[in-house]
Enzyme design. Structure first.
Site, PDB file in Angstrom:
ATOM      1  N   PRO A   1       0.787  -1.228   0.000  1.00  0.00           N
ATOM      2  CA  PRO A   1       0.000   0.000   0.000  1.00  0.00           C
ATOM      3  C   PRO A   1       0.824   1.286   0.000  1.00  0.00           C
ATOM      4  CG  PRO A   1      -0.194  -1.148   2.105  1.00  0.00           C
ATOM      5  CD  PRO A   1       0.471  -2.091   1.144  1.00  0.00           C
ATOM      6  N   ASN A   2       0.351   2.221  -0.796  1.00  0.00           N
ATOM      7  CA  ASN A   2       0.879   3.592  -0.897  1.00  0.00           C
ATOM      8  C   ASN A   2       2.187   3.706  -1.666  1.00  0.00           C
ATOM      9  OD1 ASN A   2      -1.250   4.911   0.596  1.00  0.00           O
ATOM     10  ND2 ASN A   2      -0.435   3.875   2.386  1.00  0.00           N
TER      11      ASN A   2
ATOM     12  N   ARG B   1       5.151  12.734  -1.753  1.00  0.00           N
ATOM     13  CA  ARG B   1       5.417  13.348  -0.441  1.00  0.00           C
ATOM     14  C   ARG B   1       6.555  12.584   0.240  1.00  0.00           C
ATOM     15  NH1 ARG B   1       0.672  15.834   2.455  1.00  0.00           N
ATOM     16  NH2 ARG B   1       1.823  15.077   4.233  1.00  0.00           N
TER      17      ARG B   1
ATOM     18  N   TYR C   1      11.691   8.698   1.394  1.00  0.00           N
ATOM     19  CA  TYR C   1      11.559   7.762   0.269  1.00  0.00           C
ATOM     20  C   TYR C   1      12.203   8.268  -1.034  1.00  0.00           C
ATOM     21  CZ  TYR C   1       8.167   5.773   3.500  1.00  0.00           C
ATOM     22  OH  TYR C   1       7.567   5.231   4.611  1.00  0.00           O
TER      23      TYR C   1
ATOM     24  N   ASN D   1       7.942  -5.734  -1.151  1.00  0.00           N
ATOM     25  CA  ASN D   1       7.912  -4.654  -0.173  1.00  0.00           C
ATOM     26  C   ASN D   1       6.461  -4.570   0.295  1.00  0.00           C
ATOM     27  OD1 ASN D   1       7.863  -2.362   1.356  1.00  0.00           O
ATOM     28  ND2 ASN D   1       9.021  -1.097  -0.099  1.00  0.00           N
TER      29      ASN D   1
ATOM     30  N   ALA E   1       3.250  -0.968   4.717  1.00  0.00           N
ATOM     31  CA  ALA E   1       2.732  -0.967   6.098  1.00  0.00           C
ATOM     32  C   ALA E   1       2.309  -2.364   6.558  1.00  0.00           C
ATOM     33  CB  ALA E   1       1.561   0.002   6.209  1.00  0.00           C
TER      34      ALA E   1
ATOM     35  N   GLU F   1      12.704  -9.635   1.059  1.00  0.00           N
ATOM     36  CA  GLU F   1      11.926  -8.490   1.547  1.00  0.00           C
ATOM     37  C   GLU F   1      12.746  -7.223   1.351  1.00  0.00           C
ATOM     38  OE1 GLU F   1      11.487  -8.645   5.783  1.00  0.00           O
ATOM     39  OE2 GLU F   1       9.967  -7.088   5.842  1.00  0.00           O
TER      40      GLU F   1
ATOM     41  N   HIS G   1      12.808  -2.872   1.824  1.00  0.00           N
ATOM     42  CA  HIS G   1      12.249  -1.609   2.290  1.00  0.00           C
ATOM     43  C   HIS G   1      13.132  -0.477   1.796  1.00  0.00           C
ATOM     44  CE1 HIS G   1       9.318  -3.593   4.689  1.00  0.00           C
ATOM     45  NE2 HIS G   1      10.264  -4.420   5.092  1.00  0.00           N
TER      46      HIS G   1
ATOM     47  N   ARG H   1      13.634   3.950  12.324  1.00  0.00           N
ATOM     48  CA  ARG H   1      12.458   4.830  12.328  1.00  0.00           C
ATOM     49  C   ARG H   1      11.612   4.591  13.583  1.00  0.00           C
ATOM     50  NH1 ARG H   1       9.589   4.695   6.678  1.00  0.00           N
ATOM     51  NH2 ARG H   1       8.535   6.449   7.685  1.00  0.00           N
TER      52      ARG H   1
HETATM   53  O1  CA2 Z   1      10.602   1.801   3.613  1.00  0.00           O
HETATM   54  C1  CA2 Z   1       9.743   1.151   3.025  1.00  0.00           C
HETATM   55  O2  CA2 Z   1       9.867   0.704   1.894  1.00  0.00           O
HETATM   56  C2  CA2 Z   1       8.377   0.917   3.715  1.00  0.00           C
HETATM   57  O3  CA2 Z   1       7.969  -0.421   3.413  1.00  0.00           O
HETATM   58  C3  CA2 Z   1       7.429   1.939   3.105  1.00  0.00           C
HETATM   59  C4  CA2 Z   1       6.044   1.961   3.740  1.00  0.00           C
HETATM   60  C5  CA2 Z   1       6.130   1.997   5.260  1.00  0.00           C
HETATM   61  O4  CA2 Z   1       4.842   1.838   5.828  1.00  0.00           O
HETATM   62  C6  CA2 Z   1       7.070   0.930   5.830  1.00  0.00           C
HETATM   63  O5  CA2 Z   1       7.140   1.066   7.234  1.00  0.00           O
HETATM   64  C7  CA2 Z   1       8.450   1.043   5.229  1.00  0.00           C
HETATM   65  C8  CA2 Z   1       5.260   3.174   3.212  1.00  0.00           C
HETATM   66  C9  CA2 Z   1       4.961   3.094   1.721  1.00  0.00           C
HETATM   67  C10 CA2 Z   1       4.892   4.398   1.002  1.00  0.00           C
HETATM   68  O6  CA2 Z   1       4.412   5.488   1.787  1.00  0.00           O
HETATM   69  C11 CA2 Z   1       4.402   6.740   1.256  1.00  0.00           C
HETATM   70  C12 CA2 Z   1       4.241   7.779   2.152  1.00  0.00           C
HETATM   71  C13 CA2 Z   1       4.228   9.074   1.700  1.00  0.00           C
HETATM   72  C14 CA2 Z   1       4.366   9.352   0.352  1.00  0.00           C
HETATM   73  C15 CA2 Z   1       4.531   8.333  -0.548  1.00  0.00           C
HETATM   74  C16 CA2 Z   1       4.545   7.022  -0.101  1.00  0.00           C
END
Ligand code: CA2
Length: 146
Positions: A9-10, A17, A22, A73, A76, A97, A99, A106
């Site tokens: 997700p996301n 952002r 990221y 990946n 969340a 896996e 990240h 974090r």
């Molecule tokens: O560091 C990573 O790749 C994560 O898997 C990314 C996830 C996060 O929940 C994990 O703890 C670590 C978040 C995915 C993307 O989130 C965004 C947030 C803001 C803007 C764009 C993407």
């Protein structure tokens, strides 16, 4: 060799952002980098993204008897899902896996991964390059042609 890359997700919102965490590059760039790496390694790749846990489980199950390696990946869901590692164990496909950020540096809630016990290796904090390193690892260690 056939590699499946799964993003949770996301991750499709990358580059929009939180560039400090990221990076500035977007999801399309990530997919292009993965596809270029596959070409260089001489493997076939398919890249999948979903915001839904069940869809990620479905995609892992579909890989059974088809993919030789998975790069995942779970985003969340890393920190919440039991269904995703269960699916990875069920299909038994070598999985790495990945990240983008270093989840160990974090918030406390990101430090635990339910996914990692079902994976051969976890790569965290290497940015987009982590996906490419994961692909190389699978090719070097789990290529059926070797
Ligand atoms: O560091 C990573 O790749 C994560 O898997 C990314 C996830 C996060 O929940 C994990 O703890 C670590 C978040 C995915 C993307 O989130 C965004 C947030 C803001 C803007 C764009 C993407």
């Amino acid at each position: 060799m056939k590699i499946l890359v799964i993003n949770g997700p996301n991750l499709n919102m990358l580059g929009i952002r939180e560039p400090a965490i990221y990076g500035n590059q977007n999801y399309k760039t990530l997919v292009e980098m993965i596809e270029e790496k596959a070409k260089a390694l001489g493997v076939s790749v398919s890249v999948y993204q979903s915001n839904h846990e069940g869809c990620l489980v479905d995609e892992i199950q579909k890989a059974y008897g088809d993919a030789d390696g998975i790069v995942i990946n779970p985003a969340a869901y890393t920190h919440t899902s039991v269904a995703i590692p269960d699916a990875l164990k069920a299909v038994g496909i070598p999985t790495v896996e990945v990240h983008i950020s270093d989840i160990n540096q974090r918030e406390e809630f990101r430090r635990h991964s339910f996914t990692s016990p079902a994976c051969k290796l976890t790569i965290a904090g290497h940015g987009f390059d982590g996906y490419l390193e994961a692909m190389e690892y699978l090719v070097n260690n789990y290529s059926p042609e070797k």
